[in-house]
Design a protein around this motif. Structure first.
Motif, PDB file in Angstrom:
ATOM      1  N   ASP A   1     -10.275  -9.756  -5.433  1.00  0.00           N
ATOM      2  CA  ASP A   1      -9.846  -9.982  -6.811  1.00  0.00           C
ATOM      3  C   ASP A   1     -10.186  -8.802  -7.704  1.00  0.00           C
ATOM      4  O   ASP A   1      -9.441  -8.463  -8.625  1.00  0.00           O
ATOM      5  N   ASP A   2     -11.324  -8.159  -7.424  1.00  0.00           N
ATOM      6  CA  ASP A   2     -11.745  -7.044  -8.271  1.00  0.00           C
ATOM      7  C   ASP A   2     -11.140  -5.717  -7.815  1.00  0.00           C
ATOM      8  O   ASP A   2     -11.479  -4.664  -8.352  1.00  0.00           O
ATOM      9  N   GLY A   3     -10.301  -5.763  -6.812  1.00  0.00           N
ATOM     10  CA  GLY A   3      -9.662  -4.535  -6.345  1.00  0.00           C
ATOM     11  C   GLY A   3     -10.585  -3.642  -5.548  1.00  0.00           C
ATOM     12  O   GLY A   3     -10.255  -2.495  -5.260  1.00  0.00           O
ATOM     13  N   VAL A   4     -11.755  -4.162  -5.167  1.00  0.00           N
ATOM     14  CA  VAL A   4     -12.677  -3.361  -4.373  1.00  0.00           C
ATOM     15  C   VAL A   4     -12.259  -3.356  -2.912  1.00  0.00           C
ATOM     16  O   VAL A   4     -12.514  -2.432  -2.163  1.00  0.00           O
ATOM     17  N   MET A   5     -11.554  -4.423  -2.528  1.00  0.00           N
ATOM     18  CA  MET A   5     -11.053  -4.478  -1.154  1.00  0.00           C
ATOM     19  C   MET A   5      -9.536  -4.611  -1.187  1.00  0.00           C
ATOM     20  O   MET A   5      -8.980  -5.308  -2.035  1.00  0.00           O
ATOM     21  N   GLN A   6      -8.880  -3.932  -0.248  1.00  0.00           N
ATOM     22  CA  GLN A   6      -7.435  -4.067  -0.127  1.00  0.00           C
ATOM     23  C   GLN A   6      -7.064  -4.606   1.243  1.00  0.00           C
ATOM     24  O   GLN A   6      -7.825  -4.496   2.193  1.00  0.00           O
ATOM     25  N   ILE A   7      -5.868  -5.185   1.311  1.00  0.00           N
ATOM     26  CA  ILE A   7      -5.339  -5.648   2.590  1.00  0.00           C
ATOM     27  C   ILE A   7      -4.168  -4.743   2.948  1.00  0.00           C
ATOM     28  O   ILE A   7      -3.273  -4.538   2.133  1.00  0.00           O
ATOM     29  N   ALA A   8      -4.190  -4.194   4.133  1.00  0.00           N
ATOM     30  CA  ALA A   8      -3.094  -3.309   4.523  1.00  0.00           C
ATOM     31  C   ALA A   8      -1.868  -4.134   4.894  1.00  0.00           C
ATOM     32  O   ALA A   8      -0.755  -3.817   4.524  1.00  0.00           O
ATOM     33  N   GLY A   9      -2.108  -5.205   5.624  1.00  0.00           N
ATOM     34  CA  GLY A   9      -1.023  -6.123   5.918  1.00  0.00           C
ATOM     35  C   GLY A   9      -0.123  -5.684   7.045  1.00  0.00           C
ATOM     36  O   GLY A   9      -0.346  -4.670   7.699  1.00  0.00           O
TER      37      GLY A   9
ATOM     38  N   SER B   1      -6.646   8.050   5.480  1.00  0.00           N
ATOM     39  CA  SER B   1      -5.951   8.853   4.479  1.00  0.00           C
ATOM     40  C   SER B   1      -6.807   9.072   3.236  1.00  0.00           C
ATOM     41  O   SER B   1      -6.407   9.793   2.325  1.00  0.00           O
ATOM     42  N   GLY B   2      -7.983   8.432   3.183  1.00  0.00           N
ATOM     43  CA  GLY B   2      -8.879   8.643   2.052  1.00  0.00           C
ATOM     44  C   GLY B   2      -8.639   7.703   0.894  1.00  0.00           C
ATOM     45  O   GLY B   2      -9.237   7.830  -0.161  1.00  0.00           O
ATOM     46  N   ARG B   3      -7.763   6.748   1.094  1.00  0.00           N
ATOM     47  CA  ARG B   3      -7.475   5.831   0.003  1.00  0.00           C
ATOM     48  C   ARG B   3      -8.591   4.810  -0.169  1.00  0.00           C
ATOM     49  O   ARG B   3      -8.961   4.467  -1.290  1.00  0.00           O
ATOM     50  N   CYS B   4      -9.110   4.313   0.944  1.00  0.00           N
ATOM     51  CA  CYS B   4     -10.232   3.382   0.882  1.00  0.00           C
ATOM     52  C   CYS B   4     -11.485   4.066   1.438  1.00  0.00           C
ATOM     53  O   CYS B   4     -11.411   4.820   2.401  1.00  0.00           O
ATOM     54  N   SER B   5     -12.622   3.754   0.835  1.00  0.00           N
ATOM     55  CA  SER B   5     -13.828   4.508   1.162  1.00  0.00           C
ATOM     56  C   SER B   5     -14.523   4.051   2.437  1.00  0.00           C
ATOM     57  O   SER B   5     -15.238   4.830   3.056  1.00  0.00           O
ATOM     58  N   THR B   6     -14.366   2.784   2.778  1.00  0.00           N
ATOM     59  CA  THR B   6     -15.042   2.295   3.977  1.00  0.00           C
ATOM     60  C   THR B   6     -14.096   1.389   4.765  1.00  0.00           C
ATOM     61  O   THR B   6     -13.050   0.976   4.269  1.00  0.00           O
ATOM     62  N   PHE B   7     -14.539   1.060   5.964  1.00  0.00           N
ATOM     63  CA  PHE B   7     -13.667   0.331   6.874  1.00  0.00           C
ATOM     64  C   PHE B   7     -14.524  -0.226   8.001  1.00  0.00           C
ATOM     65  O   PHE B   7     -15.272   0.510   8.627  1.00  0.00           O
ATOM     66  N   VAL B   8     -14.445  -1.524   8.206  1.00  0.00           N
ATOM     67  CA  VAL B   8     -15.170  -2.117   9.322  1.00  0.00           C
ATOM     68  C   VAL B   8     -14.203  -2.223  10.492  1.00  0.00           C
ATOM     69  O   VAL B   8     -13.162  -2.867  10.372  1.00  0.00           O
ATOM     70  N   ASN B   9     -14.512  -1.543  11.568  1.00  0.00           N
ATOM     71  CA  ASN B   9     -13.609  -1.636  12.714  1.00  0.00           C
ATOM     72  C   ASN B   9     -14.328  -1.307  14.007  1.00  0.00           C
ATOM     73  O   ASN B   9     -15.450  -0.796  14.006  1.00  0.00           O
TER      74      ASN B   9
ATOM     75  N   ALA C   1       0.819  -1.209   0.000  1.00  0.00           N
ATOM     76  CA  ALA C   1       0.000   0.000   0.000  1.00  0.00           C
ATOM     77  C   ALA C   1       0.853   1.258   0.000  1.00  0.00           C
ATOM     78  O   ALA C   1       0.560   2.214  -0.706  1.00  0.00           O
ATOM     79  N   VAL C   2       1.885   1.295   0.775  1.00  0.00           N
ATOM     80  CA  VAL C   2       2.628   2.541   0.943  1.00  0.00           C
ATOM     81  C   VAL C   2       4.125   2.412   0.714  1.00  0.00           C
ATOM     82  O   VAL C   2       4.819   3.423   0.618  1.00  0.00           O
ATOM     83  N   GLY C   3       4.636   1.194   0.646  1.00  0.00           N
ATOM     84  CA  GLY C   3       6.081   1.028   0.541  1.00  0.00           C
ATOM     85  C   GLY C   3       6.633   1.559  -0.758  1.00  0.00           C
ATOM     86  O   GLY C   3       6.112   1.251  -1.832  1.00  0.00           O
ATOM     87  N   PRO C   4       7.688   2.347  -0.701  1.00  0.00           N
ATOM     88  CA  PRO C   4       8.250   2.939  -1.930  1.00  0.00           C
ATOM     89  C   PRO C   4       8.714   1.871  -2.931  1.00  0.00           C
ATOM     90  O   PRO C   4       8.486   2.030  -4.128  1.00  0.00           O
ATOM     91  N   LEU C   5       9.331   0.809  -2.475  1.00  0.00           N
ATOM     92  CA  LEU C   5       9.818  -0.193  -3.424  1.00  0.00           C
ATOM     93  C   LEU C   5       8.687  -1.028  -3.997  1.00  0.00           C
ATOM     94  O   LEU C   5       8.738  -1.465  -5.144  1.00  0.00           O
TER      95      LEU C   5
END
Lengths: 346, 306, 443
Positions: C240-248, C259-267, A183-187
């Protein structure tokens, strides 16, 4: 004392600073790695007790016992008792508070060996250590060869390349996780630009690559310095002779220097395995926490998770016992290697 | 060099520059992240050039990580491991190389079995053992019914509770990490290379074993000790798992553990700038050791072979 | 009966807890809070300490929940436990059956305090009590809610997120396809809690047999036969469709939202403090969605921690503990903690008080959690979860879900495997605790 004894403190200063001329055969790196002393070993050890100085202070257990006591006590409390406890715990089923304990024979081992989870962990550990080993040793060889060729800037390069040794594995892990965060890593951004769908949080292979990179980054310096020192000990006369015969630099490296480095390479391979097996815990913890889908759940990390997160003490102890047996075999192998190298019958 | 080969030399320089860059890139980005504000560091993607908050962040990291305390702890622990391991190993190596006694081989194997078993492997039982190191004695007391025995003798109802809790103590942090044979092995190897004539001469002069050890063997070992000390210092400073589990008291944490506390968790502010400043601070002492004492460090690495 | 004499041979390093006779009785409370939450907790303790002059509570941060648990286990085995410890909801069965704890309701009543335990809001009370009696003191109770970026939704032409997963899905796809944001939602780190467990409760799906374990240790997981499978398949599709991302690892999912990158968030509702402070976006929050064929969604369940009282201390110390727990149960304390952190007020009275004071007029999103928790009448699918070794079964499940995300397994296969692995772990817990019930001895 002659140079042929290859006494460690004599060696390092010389090879690091300048190449030795002349034809003596001492291999600074390996000799020191193996602990020095080839000649003294061979001649004397035959007629006397192994590993004992010919000139010694004779019999009487009083003083030596006293001298050994601190180490033996520390080992007793922090090595033998814990190991024994692991052995005991491995045949028990118990709750974490220890209020409820059942003796279950070898159930923990049976469950462990039957679980796909554990087998996956073995596979992962295998690939991780092999890949890390190849990458580390390969990069170190290339870098050492390059260092050996050049004159200008040698110590500056060496200084920088050695730097990761100073960095805690935990910190190394954090840095790499940050750099390659999709998501944020430059590399990771760079990888995305060139069209690689890089995502170690999702893709098991990417995760394994990332921890392998991080682990190797941290460890290349170790192999590198052994090889640099080892290369310096390759007699110049031999290289010159080969050059006169028309062998190019790479050819000379492969056919003369490399074989002479053989024992060092063997030693480094064993050390890399030990490193990969046991000392990469912090990297895994910082980069992937064993995931995704258990793709980086190496054995030593699993011991920790099962013991401290899952609170499955029996299984964790059984894993400890298996790992300890494995490490013991490694130790014995290493001894055999020392044995052959310097003829220390112990 | 044997022959001139400018192209190969350039390739070699290129390789080394690539290697040096690989080392430096993560450090550079740590520096970049450490110089940004908390909002900037959350930008996606991260800026590639440093901001102007570097020193402010360092200061903040220093106070947030309690580094004035945790650095001191790290120094105590690293030096404790260094000194403890060297002293203990010198003595035991001396004993097994210079004395003939009945249990020599047994002692040797007891020590060397631990050579390649890092604490990570036996972490759970070690934790338990050190949380109460007196537990084995307690079990012994329980098994032998010492309490009942004493009760029978004295007429009182007695409970024997033995305790030796080393959690959050320096000994607890240091001792388990000394429990391995690496340094003993090194000194043993070295002692075996010391010429026998020295010992014979000392014996002729009527010197006691300890005198020989102190005035001849020890001075000879100084270079090895210094080199090893550097490696052990780095080893001690960079410890992670053991202090992580073992210091629950913030004031007993080491610098690396304090740094871990600065790494943002899901329920705290993503202050990566502070975390990275903290990372730079924490790696500074060992980095200085490697840079300034390089020759000794290299010797230490190659000597200790572990 | 002879005199009871205890010899304590404390070698070096033993904690010196017993000083000379003190005016105040000191008790320890080990907790897992960090950052802002830890600061608030310390303020809370300070309030108690200054409110009276007999007792002093010492709050000790012992790392995260895992670390606190390990710390208290080691301390208990070394016969030096703290008086109180904060343990996460997942450790409930382990603590309950450990034989190492004193049930709080017994303690509080025995010490003569009047705490109205029936006033605790249902999902909170039912989670932390056993056979109708509270075994641990609810402290930081949260529940997942649905956070969203108002601007993104408006730009896409929606007022707010839809109530059902089906409509929400089309909203998120619209947002993505219009290029309003890079991802519709971000996978929370504890998705098993919010998107599988709470999902099951809200949508009235059983998670395990025997009323999710409430009726006995013989419980078995059954979520491989429920809507959980299609939920996992849905998440995989979004991914798979890029609608959800994993921050990891290394980055918080929250950051991708704030930061406004993802529109929603369950927390968790407990992230109010952080989101209020860090968000650069125009955010709001609402209820978790439910399936379109579920007409009346049920309550969500709680997460967070409760305070357990450890055995083996003197009555004098237990006096202090009871006084502190009583202080925590007061509506005033509850309201303060609620406002300071975003955790839900644990009692109805505290909730009423917060309403009365108009708190939710200024902070509407802070009411969502309470409303969602107390929605409808909890049934056996929504009362909570009573699984032994719940951390271990969860980790196995998470691994299997990750295998789905990685494309290694089909959702059904993965959930079957997760259930199989989970049930083996449950059987081990059952075997260990065969025939066990909560000890109700007085301290």
């Amino acid at each position: 004392m002659t140079l042929r004894l290859s006494i460690p403190w004599r060696d390092t200063r010389a090879p690091v600073l300048q190449r030795r001329h002349g034809g003596h055969q001492s291999k600074a790196g390996t000799g020191a790695a193996a602990g020095g002393s080839r000649t003294s070993g061979k001649v004397r050890r035959r007629e006397q007790e192994a590993g004992l100085k010919r000139a010694n202070f004779g019999d009487g257990p009083g003083l030596p016992t006293l001298l050994l006591l601190p180490q033996l006590l520390i080992l007793l409390f922090f090595f033998f008792i814990p190991s024994l406890r692991a052995l005991m715990q491995s045949v028990l089923l118990s709750d974490p508070f220890g209020t409820n304990v059942q003796f279950v024979w070898f159930d923990n081992f049976k469950t462990l060996l039957a679980s796909s989870d554990y087998r996956q962990s073995i596979t992962v550990t295998f690939w991780f250590t092999v890949a890390q080993n190849v990458l580390t040793l390969g990069s170190a060889l290339v870098l050492a060869f390059a260092t050996d060729r050049i004159v200008r800037g040698r110590s500056a390069y060496r200084t920088i390349i050695l730097l990761p040794y100073a960095i805690a594995p935990a910190i190394a892990g954090i840095l790499w996780a940050f750099l390659f965060n999709p998501a944020v890593g430059p590399l990771a951004q760079v990888l995305h630009w060139v069209g690689i769908a890089w995502d170690p949080n999702l893709n098991p292979t990417d995760a394994l690559i990332l921890v392998t990179l991080a682990a190797s980054w941290k460890h290349v310096c170790y192999d590198y310095i052994f090889l640099v020192v080892g290369l310096l000990a390759v007699p110049v006369s031999l290289m010159e002779a080969a050059a006169v015969d028309g062998a190019g630099p790479i050819r000379r490296f492969v056919s003369i220097a490399l074989p002479m480095l053989g024992p060092t390479v063997f030693f480094l391979t064993v050390m890399n395995f030990i490193y990969g097996f046991f000392e990469t815990f912090a990297i895994i913890d910082a980069v992937t926490k064993g995931g995704p889908a258990g793709a980086t759940n190496i054995l030593v990390y699993k011991v920790f998770v099962d013991g401290f997160v899952n609170l499955d003490l029996g299984s964790s102890a059984a894993q400890s016992v298996l790992l300890m047996s494995f490490a013991l075999i490694c130790t014995l192998l290493q001894f055999r290697y020392f044995d052959r190298k310097v003829n220390y019958g112990v | 060099m044997v022959e001139r080969s400018p192209i190969l030399n350039m390739v070699c320089h290129a390789i080394l520059i690539a290697g040096a860059l690989t080392v430096c890139v993560p450090l550079y980005f740590a520096f970049v992240a450490g110089s940004l504000t908390v909002t900037e560091v959350q930008k996606v993607p991260l800026p590639w050039l440093p901001g102007n908050q570097f020193f402010d962040n360092l200061q903040l990291a220093w106070s947030k990580g309690n580094f004035s305390r945790t650095f001191a702890n790290s120094i105590v622990v690293a030096l404790g491991i260094t000194a403890g391991k060297i002293v203990v190993s010198l003595l035991s190596a001396f004993a097994i190389t210079y004395f003939r006694f009945r249990y020599r081989m047994l002692a040797f194997w007891l020590i060397f079995v631990s050579l390649m078993l890092p604490i990570e492997v036996r972490i759970v039982p070690t934790f338990e053992a050190v949380a109460n190191a007196a537990l084995p004695l307690q079990s012994l007391a329980d098994i032998l019914h010492l309490a009942d025995l004493w009760g029978w003798i004295s007429g009182h109802d007695v409970a024997i509770t033995l305790e030796w809790n080393m959690v959050n103590t320096y000994p607890g942090l240091i001792l388990p990490l000394i429990a391995s044979a690496t340094a003993t092995f090194l000194f043993r190897q070295f002692f075996l290379t010391v010429p026998d004539e020295l010992c014979e001469a000392a014996k002729l002069d009527g010197a006691s074993p300890l005198h020989f050890f102190w005035s001849i063997l020890l001075p000879l070992s100084v270079p090895n000790m210094v080199a090893l000390a550097i490696i052990l210092f780095l080893f001690g400073w960079n410890q992670y798992l053991w202090p992580l589990l073992f210091t629950t008291d913030k004031d007993m944490a080491t610098a690396v553990i304090a740094l871990k506390g600065l790494i943002p968790r899901s329920d705290s502010e993503p202050a990566w700038n502070i975390a990275m400043s903290g990372a730079l601070l924490t790696m500074l002492p060992p980095a200085l050791v490697v840079l300034l004492l390089q020759r000794w460090f290299i010797k230490g690495l190659i000597d200790s072979s572990k | 009966m002879g005199r009871k004499v205890a010899f304590i041979a404390a070698l070096f390093g033993a904690l010196a807890l017993v000083g000379p006779a003190q005016a105040r009785v000191e008790v320890q409370w080990w907790h897992a809070m960090s950052g802002v939450l830890a600061d608030r907790l310390n303020e809370l303790v300070e309030k108690f300490n200054t409110s009276q002059d007999k007792y002093t509570v010492v709050a000790v941060a012992k790392g995260n929940y895992d670390e606190v648990t390990n710390g208290v286990i080691a301390a208990y085995r070394a016969k030096r436990p703290p008086e109180m410890v904060q343990i996460a909801e997942r450790g409930y069965m382990t603590m309950l059956l450990s034989g190492a704890v004193v049930p709080v309701q017994d303690l509080i009543e025995q010490k003569g305090y009047k705490v109205d335990f029936s006033d605790f809001i249902k999902p909170v009370a039912s989670f932390w009590s056993y056979k109708g009696r509270m075994s641990a003191m609810p402290f930081n109770s949260s529940t997942p809610i649905f956070w969203y970026n108002k601007d993104h939704f408006q730009k896409a032409g929606f007022d707010k997120p839809a109530d059902t997963w089906q409509e929400l899905e089309s909203q998120l796809y619209t947002i993505k396809s219009k290029g309003i944001s890079e991802c519709g939602t971000v996978l929370p780190g504890d998705f098993y809690w919010s998107l599988l467990e709470n999902y099951s409760a809200i949508n009235n799906q059983p998670y395990g047999t025997l009323a999710n374990g409430f009726d006995g240790l013989g419980t078995e997981f059954v979520y491989n036969k429920t809507k959980v499978v299609s939920q996992v398949a849905r998440l995989k599709k979004w991914l798979d469709d890029g609608v959800m991302q994993i921050a990891g690892q290394g980055f918080s999912p929250e950051q991708l939202f704030t930061s406004g990158r993802c529109s929603t968030f369950v927390n968790s509702t407990a992230s109010h403090g952080n989101i209020e402070r860090n968000a650069t976006v125009n955010w709001s929050a609402t209820f978790l969605p439910h399936e379109s064929d579920i007409n009346s969604p049920l309550n969500s369940t709680i997460g967070g921690g409760a305070i357990w009282v450890m055995r083996g201390h003197t009555q004098e110390r237990y006096d202090a503990v009871a006084a502190f727990l009583n202080f925590l149960a007061q509506p005033e304390t509850q309201v303060w903690w609620h406002g300071a952190t975003g955790y839900v007020p644990a009692t109805n009275r505290a909730y009423a008080l917060a309403r009365e004071r108009g708190y939710y007029k200024d902070h509407p999103t802070r009411e969502i959690a309470v409303l969602q928790l107390s929605r409808g009448t909890p049934n056996e699918n929504s009362r909570g979860f009573r699984f032994g070794n719940f951390v271990q079964t969860m980790l196995a499940q998470r691994q299997e879900v990750e295998a789905v995300f990685a494309g290694q397994k089909q959702p059904q296969q993965a959930m079957d495997d997760a259930v199989k692995r989970g049930n083996e772990i449950l059987r081990q817990f059952e075997k260990l605790n065969a025939g066990k019930t909560l000890e109700t001895e007085r301290p």
